[in-house]
Design an enzyme around this catalytic site. Structure first.
Site, PDB file in Angstrom:
ATOM      1  CE  LYS A 100      -4.041   1.765   2.307  1.00 30.06           C
ATOM      2  NZ  LYS A 100      -4.391   1.739   3.889  1.00 30.06           N
TER       3      LYS A 100
ATOM      4  CD  GLU B  81     -18.401  -3.525   9.295  1.00 26.58           C
ATOM      5  OE1 GLU B  81     -17.877  -2.692   8.830  1.00 26.58           O
ATOM      6  OE2 GLU B  81     -18.899  -4.001   8.509  1.00 26.58           O
TER       7      GLU B  81
ATOM      8  NE  ARG C  26     -21.701  -3.661   5.208  1.00 23.79           N
ATOM      9  CZ  ARG C  26     -20.425  -4.294   4.212  1.00 23.79           C
ATOM     10  NH1 ARG C  26     -19.374  -3.785   5.114  1.00 23.79           N
ATOM     11  NH2 ARG C  26     -20.329  -5.078   3.400  1.00 23.79           N
TER      12      ARG C  26
END
Length: 638
Positions: A288, A373, A401
């Site tokens: 990244k 979640e 969610r």
């Protein structure tokens, strides 16, 4: 860092994916460098997701050289790693207004290009889309491929594994590129992260190891067993770890790990995958922020999503201001100092939600569960059953969610779990999927759930403490993104309701929710200029509706509610219901966000477009109060 525009070098000749197929390996190397320069130059001015896109340049180029978009469907999970895809699909010119009104969105957008198919900015969904698409193509007899680019962080989400189970059973043409950089926002955590870390250290993949050095050491959850495997590998036991079982046990072909920054290696792996008439996983190991030193050296999140910054140094340009998240983080640590039963949970976003501060001081009392979640909420229920008080910190949009888990796993058991919702309301440049406008409406129907909406630093600290003190059910504390506004002192408190302004004449009761308290005071000033008396109140706790509001409403001719959430089922509806139940016959008008998919832009631009400004609201309220004066039968009964 030189200023790069779309008119420079090889990049200027790329207007569609087909243009990539004619380039030589040397030209592709130059193009990758130009794209990185382009990304840094553009994102430094507008802000946006930089780190993820710097890491996926060669992988994206390889995908578009091997497959034929848009006939072959290329899906990104999450969509914030699709900037390079946008660049090579003819959208270079839109980057000057990236994430700004009228410019490119920060995620795939079907309105922008025929090469975008899903507008997914929430993780772990692309494999389910891909499963359905590949089944549809097979059933229709169409010779097409689906390519899903999935970050290793997204694989911590349960939907990915539900999809993989079905993908393996269906055996359709589907290529899954696992973009494995060991991070989502922060280092990826959990058992899967451990396993992927061991794969990176297999001596059969020395080139990959050189690229992603120290990946295992930077993963905070690595335990003694994995550490021992690492040393076994170093001693030359080549079979100590094997990449195939993790995915091939599911019945899915596996290729890799592949150096995701080696253009030719990626193309070779993808061509092999394309040749299979069945689902294939290509395991691409990347870094990244690759190619931009400030991002590579940013330990927190590799410049995941900075605001505007200096392209030379990577330093943010915005002046330091006290942020809502910082206030929450600070107060949570203070509460944890006093209460050993308080623990924190986050879903792969420890830094953005403030849980990192708790983790730094009390690492054994902070849990990052990955992009999961639903699991976070039910795990919190278990913690509460075990005698602790969990504080679950997520973005407001992401708690949607886990509605079922909040409803049945927490609320039905009357468990003391506090949910802290960052980025509530209209948040701006991230677009409709990130707007936290649904929480007060959606979670307002949960029995026993209390919702607080602080207006400034002091009330955030106060209401967080009140929430954590609740022991007979769940609580929510919601606040917006950005800088905390100036303190708004109450002139008095009625029960739990703060009165922020009170005129002698009682024409209008303005109920201003949370961050709209300042807006309510601006509206009151304008109404006072028209000769109307206004009382402005902050209910502090908006669900259930404070009983004191009905008494205050009965003293006024008109009640007006202002909320930074959807009107349908929102606080305005709840107050109206409370007035009806109490037999208070006072007309009510509600201001909020219309239910819909509102485009990206700054918060100020969007609120103006939605008519949620002091000028718009005061004009409408003036008209309504004037009508009441003209129609005695509509005035408040004495």
């Amino acid at each position: 860092m030189s200023d790069v525009s779309a008119s420079d070098g090889i990049l200027a000749s790329i207007t569609s994916p087909g243009d990539l197929k004619r380039l030589t390996p040397e030209q592709l190397t130059l193009l990758a460098a130009e794209i990185r320069d382009f990304l840094v130059a553009k994102v430094s001015r507008t802000g946006g997701h930089l780190g993820p896109n710097l890491g996926v340049v060669e992988t994206t180029l390889a995908i578009h050289r091997v497959f034929d978009s848009p006939r072959d469907r290329v899906l990104f999970d999450t969509g914030h790693q699709a900037y390079v895809h946008k660049i090579v699909t003819g959208r270079q010119g839109g980057f000057d207004l990236l994430r700004q009104r009228g410019g490119l969105t920060g995620y795939p957008s079907r309105a922008e290009s025929e090469h975008d198919f899903i507008e997914n900015s929430h993780a772990s969904t692309a494999l389910s889309y891909a499963d359905g698409m590949s089944k549809a193509f097979a059933l229709r007899g169409e010779d097409r491929h689906v390519v899903a680019v999935v970050g290793d962080g997204a694989l911590t989400g349960g939907m990915c594994w539900e999809a993989l189970n079905n993908i393996a059973a269906a055996k359709n043409r589907l290529v899954i590129v696992v973009n494995d950089n060991g991070r989502s926002y922060a280092p990826t955590i959990g058992g899967l992260a451990d396993h992927l870390s061991t794969l990176r250290l297999n001596p059969g993949y020395e080139k990959v190891l050189d690229l992603v050095k120290d990946a295992l050491g930077s993963t905070p959850v690595v335990g003694k067993p994995v550490y021992e495997v690492l040393h076994a590998v170093k001693r030359g036991i080549k079979d100590a770890v094997s990449p195939q079982p993790m995915f091939e046990d599911l019945g899915i072909k596996y290729i890799g790990p592949v150096d995701g920054h080696d253009q030719q290696a990626m193309e070779s792996a993808l061509r092999r995958a394309k040749g299979f008439d069945a689902p294939v996983i290509v395991h691409s190991v990347t870094r990244k922020g690759y190619g931009y030193r400030p991002a590579e050296q940013d330990e927190a999140d590799c410049l995941h999503s900075p605001g505007s910054f200096d392209a030379e140094t990577g330093k943010l340009l915005a002046s330091a201001k006290l942020k809502w998240t910082n206030v929450f983080a600070d107060e949570l640590v203070k509460i944890a100092d006093e209460r050993p039963d308080v623990v924190g949970i986050t879903a792969a976003m420890a830094e953005p939600t403030g849980i990192a501060a708790l983790a730094k001081k009390y690492p054994e009392r902070a849990y990052d569960v990955g992009i999961a979640e639903q699991h976070a909420v039910t795990s919190a229920a278990g913690l509460a059953m075990g005698g602790l008080h969990p504080v679950v910190a997520v973005y407001a949009t992401f708690l949607n969610r886990a509605f079922d888990q909040v409803l049945l796993d927490v609320a039905m058991h009357e468990l003391p779990v506090t949910f802290v919702l960052d980025r509530a309301g209209i948040t701006g440049p991230d677009g409709p999927s990130h707007y936290g406008i649904w929480d007060m409406s959606v979670f307002g129907v949960v029995p026993g759930l209390r919702i607080a909406a602080p207006r400034d630093e002091a009330t955030l600290r106060e209401e967080l403490r009140e929430a954590v003190a609740v022991e007979d059910g769940p609580t929510i504390v919601r606040f917006p993104t950005g800088a905390v506004p100036a303190a708004l002192a109450a002139v008095r408190r009625v029960g739990q309701v703060d009165v922020l302004r009170e005129d002698e004449t009682k024409d209008v009761l303005l109920v201003a929710v949370g961050s709209f308290a300042g807006l309510g005071l601006e509206v009151a000033d304008r109404l006072a200029g028209q000769g109307f008396g206004v009382t402005v109140v902050d209910p502090r706790w908006v669900r259930p509706v404070p009983i004191e509001l009905t008494g205050l409403a009965a003293q006024h001719r008109l009640v007006v509610t202002l909320e930074d959430g959807v009107r349908a089922g929102g606080v305005g509806d709840a107050v109206a219901g409370a007035l009806r139940d109490a037999g208070v016959e006072v007309p009510l008008r509600d201001f909020g966000v219309p239910a819909g998919w509102h485009p990206h832009g700054t918060r100020a631009e969007l609120l103006t477009e939605l008519g949620l400004t002091a000028q718009d609201i005061s004009r409408d309220v003036t008209e309504w109060v004037s009508k009441l004066a003209d129609q005695p039968e509509l005035q408040r009964k004495a």
